[in-house]
Design a protein around this motif. Structure first.
Motif: not given
Length: 292
Positions: A228-236, A254-262
């Protein structure tokens, strides 16, 4: 990791990949994070070098290595003779030139600054930068053979201190006959990594363990928790997460899970259950990268 029965060709290929993974992850860490880790490392290293025999050879930081230049200036002000290594040709031993704050500098191999003098000195203590390392104190370098040949050629061994970031501790670099172990390794998290000292997260990082600690996570469990954290990181910054997956021996799915709120709480519950010291430290770096 590769099999302990692997031949040199297989080890060499694995080291090439490991080197590339580590260098990508190291440069993916935000500069402020590397600066903080370098500062913590220098706090551990300074008292050791105050007791060390001089001259002391440092290195000029390269490709995200720990930046020890503030400590070089401090020790020089304390009267310690400082040297910098000079590489002239791949596969040849290093020579060493005296360095002092403000001295004239030139460009050496790989465009790394070197003292602009022909004077050479012999250091009695060598601070050697690490790309990766293992608990047996073997060093993964850049592949040029500079340090191994330098140490092998020394008549008086002296002290050799490996310097690196804790997240790049590997289970083994598969040492070969030409590899020479460090005398000790200092990271931002330890000033006493020496042969025979094992590594287990619940012991080394007991202060981080939760009261409801329920055992170590397996690699697949850690990998699933990171999805769930993968989408939070920029390509850099993505190479840092890719390095963790590589260390886990798995590929991200691939995961459709939403990132954790905290995020901080999420990783604070995960990290204490990771037994491998290198992965543990890499997850700490990931947390610092994701938090504002």
């Amino acid at each position: 990791m590769i099999s302990h029965s692997a031949n040199w060709g297989e080890v060499k290929a694995w080291r090439k990949e490991a080197r590339a993974r580590i260098l990508a992850a190291r440069t993916a860490c935000p500069p402020t994070l590397r600066q903080g880790m370098s500062a913590a490392l220098m706090e551990r290293l300074h008292p050791l070098l105050q007791e060390a025999e001089g001259p002391i050879s440092f290195y000029w930081p390269f490709r995200g290595e720990p930046d020890l230049r503030p400590l070089m200036r401090t020790l020089a002000a304390e009267g310690v003779e400082i040297a910098l290594p000079v590489g002239t040709k791949i596969g040849e031993p290093l020579t060493f030139r005296p360095w002092s704050p403000g001295c004239a500098m030139a460009r050496g191999i790989w465009d790394i600054p070197i003292p602009a003098t022909d004077l050479e000195i012999t250091p009695q203590t060598i601070v050697a930068p690490l790309v990766g390392f293992d608990a047996a104190l073997y060093r993964l370098g850049y592949g040029g053979g500079f340090f191994d040949r330098t140490l092998a050629a020394r008549r008086k061994p002296g002290e050799v201190i490996g310097i690196g970031f804790a997240m790049f501790q590997l289970p083994s670099i598969e040492p070969q006959p030409h590899d020479i172990p460090m005398g000790r390794i200092v990271t931002e998290r330890s000033a006493a990594l020496q042969p025979g000292i094992g590594s287990a997260s619940p012991v080394c990082y007991a202060e981080e363990s939760e009261r409801n600690y329920a055992g170590d996570f397996e690699a697949q469990e850690i990998a699933a928790a990171l999805q769930p954290l993968a989408g939070l990181l920029s390509g850099e910054r993505r190479p840092l997460l890719d390095f963790i997956y590589w260390r886990l021996g798995t590929e991200p799915e691939g995961s459709s899970a939403s990132p954790p709120a905290d995020i901080d709480n999420y990783l604070s519950r995960l990290i204490p259950r990771v037994a491998d010291n290198g992965i543990h430290a890499a997850l700490q770096a990931l947390r610092a990268t994701l938090l504002p």
